[in-house]
Design a protein around this motif. Structure first.
Motif, PDB file in Angstrom:
ATOM      1  N   LEU A  18       0.832  -1.208   0.000  1.00  0.00           N
ATOM      2  CA  LEU A  18       0.000   0.000   0.000  1.00  0.00           C
ATOM      3  C   LEU A  18       0.865   1.256   0.000  1.00  0.00           C
ATOM      4  O   LEU A  18       0.598   2.210  -0.751  1.00  0.00           O
ATOM      5  N   LEU A  19       1.894   1.279   0.849  1.00  0.00           N
ATOM      6  CA  LEU A  19       2.784   2.432   0.892  1.00  0.00           C
ATOM      7  C   LEU A  19       3.574   2.569  -0.407  1.00  0.00           C
ATOM      8  O   LEU A  19       3.780   3.683  -0.914  1.00  0.00           O
ATOM      9  N   GLY A  20       4.004   1.440  -0.954  1.00  0.00           N
ATOM     10  CA  GLY A  20       4.766   1.474  -2.194  1.00  0.00           C
ATOM     11  C   GLY A  20       3.937   1.996  -3.358  1.00  0.00           C
ATOM     12  O   GLY A  20       4.418   2.808  -4.167  1.00  0.00           O
ATOM     13  N   MET A  21       2.690   1.558  -3.473  1.00  0.00           N
ATOM     14  CA  MET A  21       1.829   2.057  -4.546  1.00  0.00           C
ATOM     15  C   MET A  21       1.535   3.542  -4.352  1.00  0.00           C
ATOM     16  O   MET A  21       1.451   4.300  -5.326  1.00  0.00           O
ATOM     17  N   HIS A  22       1.370   3.947  -3.095  1.00  0.00           N
ATOM     18  CA  HIS A  22       1.156   5.364  -2.818  1.00  0.00           C
ATOM     19  C   HIS A  22       2.368   6.186  -3.270  1.00  0.00           C
ATOM     20  O   HIS A  22       2.208   7.250  -3.892  1.00  0.00           O
ATOM     21  N   GLU A  23       3.570   5.693  -2.984  1.00  0.00           N
ATOM     22  CA  GLU A  23       4.778   6.379  -3.434  1.00  0.00           C
ATOM     23  C   GLU A  23       4.848   6.443  -4.951  1.00  0.00           C
ATOM     24  O   GLU A  23       5.200   7.480  -5.523  1.00  0.00           O
ATOM     25  N   PHE A  24       4.522   5.342  -5.594  1.00  0.00           N
ATOM     26  CA  PHE A  24       4.596   5.285  -7.054  1.00  0.00           C
ATOM     27  C   PHE A  24       3.639   6.293  -7.682  1.00  0.00           C
ATOM     28  O   PHE A  24       3.977   6.969  -8.659  1.00  0.00           O
ATOM     29  N   MET A  25       2.447   6.408  -7.101  1.00  0.00           N
ATOM     30  CA  MET A  25       1.476   7.366  -7.626  1.00  0.00           C
ATOM     31  C   MET A  25       1.910   8.799  -7.347  1.00  0.00           C
ATOM     32  O   MET A  25       1.692   9.692  -8.171  1.00  0.00           O
ATOM     33  N   ARG A  26       2.535   9.037  -6.199  1.00  0.00           N
ATOM     34  CA  ARG A  26       3.040  10.385  -5.887  1.00  0.00           C
ATOM     35  C   ARG A  26       4.152  10.789  -6.834  1.00  0.00           C
ATOM     36  O   ARG A  26       4.300  11.978  -7.160  1.00  0.00           O
TER      37      ARG A  26
END
Length: 268
Positions: free
Chosen positions: A38-46
């Protein structure tokens, strides 16, 4: 605190958390990496905020978690594989919903929405094969895999800092050297022999092959992560790990090595 000690302390705490989660029980293991995803996908989208594209947060996160949790339940609870076809309407939803947003960059929006879970979540779904290798949950093979990933990262960092002179891929990552890459692979192979004697499970040849895959593909994963960050003009994907960057920075060695190692163990 200088960067070396910051990296050392952060890295030590990170390793302890991963090991405890793996050894505790399968649900703890699953939960830890679900948070990582979840954190990794959030970073990728940011990372893509500066681009003229809108990643659909709901569809990316839902598809990513389904890929990860669905495959975990396949091994853990032995759910029937037919339930995994739910990914089809989820992926279709990313296309259909774009009709109602009326955005001029619909193609890019759909592409980035789908590539986010494929890049971040899917590799972690392959880790379940290692965790349940042989049919029952056993953290030894998965822990061995992470030890190889960490050995490759640490060996490359140490040898590159001490002896790095010849640039590996200067257009993408000027700091990385051939000496560091070769040193990382050498350290990884040494650790793989230790894994054979301590964990067993695989033959010594298989451990060495896995180490080679982790060394080579982990390096490519690092370079590709650097390429992606350079394309959006950022240094680190996030700040979750002081001295190491974000989730994507810390797990870039997993993204390409985990699927290939899983496939090797499936067919070897």
């Amino acid at each position: 605190m200088n960067n070396f000690w910051q990296r050392t302390i952060t890295g030590f705490l990170f390793v302890v958390a991963i090991i405890l989660g793996l050894w505790w029980n399968p649900l703890a293991y699953m939960s830890i990496f679900a948070v990582v995803i979840l954190l990794g996908m959030h970073e990728f989208m940011r990372m893509m905020q500066g681009m003229d594209v809108k990643v659909r947060y709901f569809w990316s996160q839902t598809i990513g978690i389904f890929l990860y949790v669905g495959s975990f339940l396949f091994f853990y609870s032995h759910i029937q594989a037919r339930w995994l076809v739910i990914i089809v309407p989820l992926a279709g939803g990313a296309f259909l919903s774009e009709l109602y947003f009326k955005n001029k960059n619909s193609l890019l929006n759909i592409a980035t929405t789908l590539i986010t879970p494929l890049y971040v979540a899917l590799p972690f779904a392959f880790l379940h094969h290692l965790a349940f290798y042989g049919g029952e949950y056993n953290p030894k093979l998965l822990l061995g895999f992470f030890l190889l990933v960490w050995a490759n990262d640490s060996g490359a960092y140490i040898m590159g800092s001490l002896f790095g002179k010849h640039k590996l891929f200067p257009s993408v990552s000027p700091a990385k050297s051939w000496e560091g890459a070769i040193g990382g692979i050498f350290f990884t192979i040494l650790i793989s022999i230790g894994c054979f004697y301590y964990f067993g499970i695989l033959s010594v040849i298989d451990w060495i092959v896995v180490a080679g895959l982790v060394g080579v593909l982990g390096t490519y994963g690092d370079l590709i992560e650097s390429m992606l960050k350079r394309s959006v003009n950022i240094k680190d994907s996030g700040r979750v790990f002081p001295g190491h960057g974000g989730i994507l920075d810390r797990f870039d060695g997993v993204f390409f090595s985990a699927p290939v190692v899983s496939c090797y163990l499936l067919f070897c």
